[in-house]
Design a protein around this motif. Structure first.
Motif, mmCIF file in Angstrom:
data_model
loop_
_atom_site.group_PDB
_atom_site.id
_atom_site.type_symbol
_atom_site.label_atom_id
_atom_site.label_comp_id
_atom_site.label_asym_id
_atom_site.label_seq_id
_atom_site.Cartn_x
_atom_site.Cartn_y
_atom_site.Cartn_z
ATOM 1 N N THR A 79 0.831 -1.205 0.000
ATOM 2 C CA THR A 79 0.000 0.000 0.000
ATOM 3 C C THR A 79 0.867 1.257 0.000
ATOM 4 N N ASP A 80 2.026 1.187 0.644
ATOM 5 C CA ASP A 80 2.964 2.319 0.604
ATOM 6 C C ASP A 80 3.412 2.599 -0.830
ATOM 7 N N LEU A 81 3.722 1.525 -1.563
ATOM 8 C CA LEU A 81 4.134 1.676 -2.967
ATOM 9 C C LEU A 81 2.978 2.213 -3.821
ATOM 10 N N GLU A 109 -6.882 19.142 -0.040
ATOM 11 C CA GLU A 109 -7.759 18.745 1.062
ATOM 12 C C GLU A 109 -8.911 17.867 0.578
ATOM 13 N N GLN A 110 -9.306 18.016 -0.677
ATOM 14 C CA GLN A 110 -10.353 17.156 -1.228
ATOM 15 C C GLN A 110 -9.814 15.759 -1.511
ATOM 16 N N ARG A 111 -8.586 15.703 -2.006
ATOM 17 C CA ARG A 111 -7.973 14.396 -2.301
ATOM 18 C C ARG A 111 -7.701 13.609 -1.010
ATOM 19 N N LYS A 112 -7.252 14.296 0.045
ATOM 20 C CA LYS A 112 -6.793 13.621 1.268
ATOM 21 C C LYS A 112 -7.833 13.618 2.385
ATOM 22 N N ALA A 113 -9.054 14.018 2.074
ATOM 23 C CA ALA A 113 -10.094 14.092 3.119
ATOM 24 C C ALA A 113 -10.341 12.719 3.730
ATOM 25 N N GLN A 139 -5.347 2.706 6.077
ATOM 26 C CA GLN A 139 -4.536 3.058 4.916
ATOM 27 C C GLN A 139 -5.199 2.602 3.618
ATOM 28 N N ILE A 140 -5.768 1.399 3.632
ATOM 29 C CA ILE A 140 -6.437 0.872 2.444
ATOM 30 C C ILE A 140 -7.690 1.679 2.121
ATOM 31 N N ASP A 141 -8.456 2.045 3.148
ATOM 32 C CA ASP A 141 -9.661 2.863 2.936
ATOM 33 C C ASP A 141 -9.302 4.215 2.328
ATOM 34 N N LYS A 142 -8.258 4.828 2.859
ATOM 35 C CA LYS A 142 -7.811 6.137 2.360
ATOM 36 C C LYS A 142 -7.354 6.030 0.908
ATOM 37 N N LEU A 143 -6.603 4.976 0.635
ATOM 38 C CA LEU A 143 -6.111 4.761 -0.723
ATOM 39 C C LEU A 143 -7.268 4.523 -1.695
ATOM 40 N N SER A 144 -8.261 3.759 -1.257
ATOM 41 C CA SER A 144 -9.427 3.477 -2.100
ATOM 42 C C SER A 144 -10.176 4.760 -2.448
ATOM 43 N N GLU A 146 -8.941 7.858 -2.502
ATOM 44 C CA GLU A 146 -8.112 8.668 -3.404
ATOM 45 C C GLU A 146 -8.162 8.117 -4.824
ATOM 46 N N LEU A 147 -8.206 6.778 -4.955
ATOM 47 C CA LEU A 147 -8.288 6.162 -6.277
ATOM 48 C C LEU A 147 -9.607 6.509 -6.964
ATOM 49 N N VAL A 148 -10.704 6.551 -6.200
ATOM 50 C CA VAL A 148 -12.005 6.924 -6.769
ATOM 51 C C VAL A 148 -11.959 8.360 -7.286
ATOM 52 N N ILE A 149 -11.396 9.270 -6.479
ATOM 53 C CA ILE A 149 -11.291 10.678 -6.891
ATOM 54 C C ILE A 149 -10.424 10.805 -8.135
ATOM 55 N N GLN A 150 -9.281 10.082 -8.149
ATOM 56 C CA GLN A 150 -8.381 10.162 -9.300
ATOM 57 C C GLN A 150 -9.013 9.552 -10.540
ATOM 58 N N SER A 151 -9.772 8.482 -10.373
ATOM 59 C CA SER A 151 -10.445 7.853 -11.507
ATOM 60 C C SER A 151 -11.443 8.815 -12.152
#
Length: 325
Positions: A79-81, A109-113, A139-144, A146-151
């Motif tokens: 998840t760090d990678l 702040e929107q990406r990291k909320a 960490q996994i929830d946060k990453l998920s 951020e991935l939705v926002i980036q998608s």
């Protein structure tokens, strides 16, 4: 050897041996056995709850726990990678893709909320390895998220890219007459001498001198909105609406190759050079409009001429000579 006990018999005036009952012996033996078994059981339970004694099941569970710890640590590294790779994409998204398409970046702040409301990780608390499991889940929830926002952001960029492709196709980017078909550049954009009144007036386009019947090409993708001679001075002329505020006009044609409502692509033949309307000789009068304003067409001839040809045409177009219409 057990002690022999005696009792005094008053009738015989003598001491006699006390003989123990058989049932009592059995009771004593059973009591001893029961006490020994209970003591042994208690000792066994105590040993089971000390670190000095492990059953095969305990050893198996211990190995499984250590394996799970290892798997969580590996998951954390992965998840760090992933976070590092996502951060790289986010940076390019904000500073490259969105800059190119002139779109506002997504705020940090929107990406990291985080996640508001109740403690979603409460069921993971209270265990020996709760901190490890909880941190990984968070960490996994946060990453998920951020991935939705980036998608969604990349979907938006894809839409902008598709729209950009249409824009590039719509811009009038070529000359309406090929260089090999030109006699010369008769007149450019700006104030010129009127061929009929000899008065200096604004010339809203460029004049390309060519033989009658020379093909005229659409300079960008669009829809033909006019193909008639009902506009004073232009004679037979065509107007094309390209979208994004762009429109082009082709005047003094000898005949048409398209009709109103027809879709055209850049480079399609739309008509032929003539001298109809207010014209002093066979030529094409060409105009470019953006948002309702006329602009110099020479700024758009990057699609089919070289830099050397552009410099030459620019010099000719800027000469304050007489226009042909």
């Amino acid at each position: 050897m057990a002690k022999v006990k005696y009792y005094y018999d008053s009738e015989t005036l003598a001491y006699k041996k006390i003989k123990p009952k058989k049932g009592k012996k059995v009771g004593v033996v059973l009591l001893f056995i029961t006490a020994s078994a209970l003591f042994g059981f208690l000792c066994f339970v105590a040993l089971l709850n000390t670190p000095f004694f492990e059953t095969p099941k305990d050893r198996l569970q211990a190995r499984e726990i250590e394996y799970m710890k290892l798997q969580y640590k590996i998951l954390q590294r992965k998840t760090d990678l992933m976070e590092e790779a996502l951060a790289n994409v986010e940076e390019r998204d904000n500073n490259l893709y969105r800059t190119y398409f002139n779109t506002s970046p997504i705020p940090e702040e929107q990406r990291k909320a985080g996640f508001g409301g109740v403690n979603r990780y409460e069921p993971l608390e209270g265990y020996d390895n709760s901190k490890l499991v909880k941190n990984t889940a968070e960490q996994i929830d946060k990453l998920s998220k951020e991935l939705v926002i980036q998608s969604k952001s990349l979907d938006e960029i894809a839409g902008l890219a598709k729209d950009k492709e249409k824009l590039l196709a719509a811009i009038p980017a070529i000359q309406p007459i090929k260089n090999e078909d030109l006699k010369h550049m008769a007149s450019g954009f700006g104030y010129r001498s009127d061929p009929f009144t000899k008065i200096r007036k604004f010339h809203a386009g460029m004049d390309f001198s060519a033989r009658t019947g020379t093909p005229v090409y659409a300079t960008g993708d669009g829809v033909v909105t006019r193909a008639d001679n009902r506009s004073t001075g232009y004679g037979n002329h065509i107007e094309i609406k390209h979208g994004y505020g762009y429109e082009t006009l082709y005047a003094h044609l000898s005949k048409y190759a398209v009709k109103p409502g027809q879709k055209v692509k850049r480079g399609d033949i739309i008509g032929y050079v003539g001298s109809t309307g207010r014209s002093e000789g066979p030529h094409l009068h060409y105009e470019v409009h953006k948002g309702g304003d006329v602009i110099n067409p020479i700024n758009f001839y990057y699609g089919n001429i070289s830099a050397k040809e552009y410099v030459l045409i620019s010099k000719l177009a800027n000469q304050e000579n007489q226009s042909l219409d």
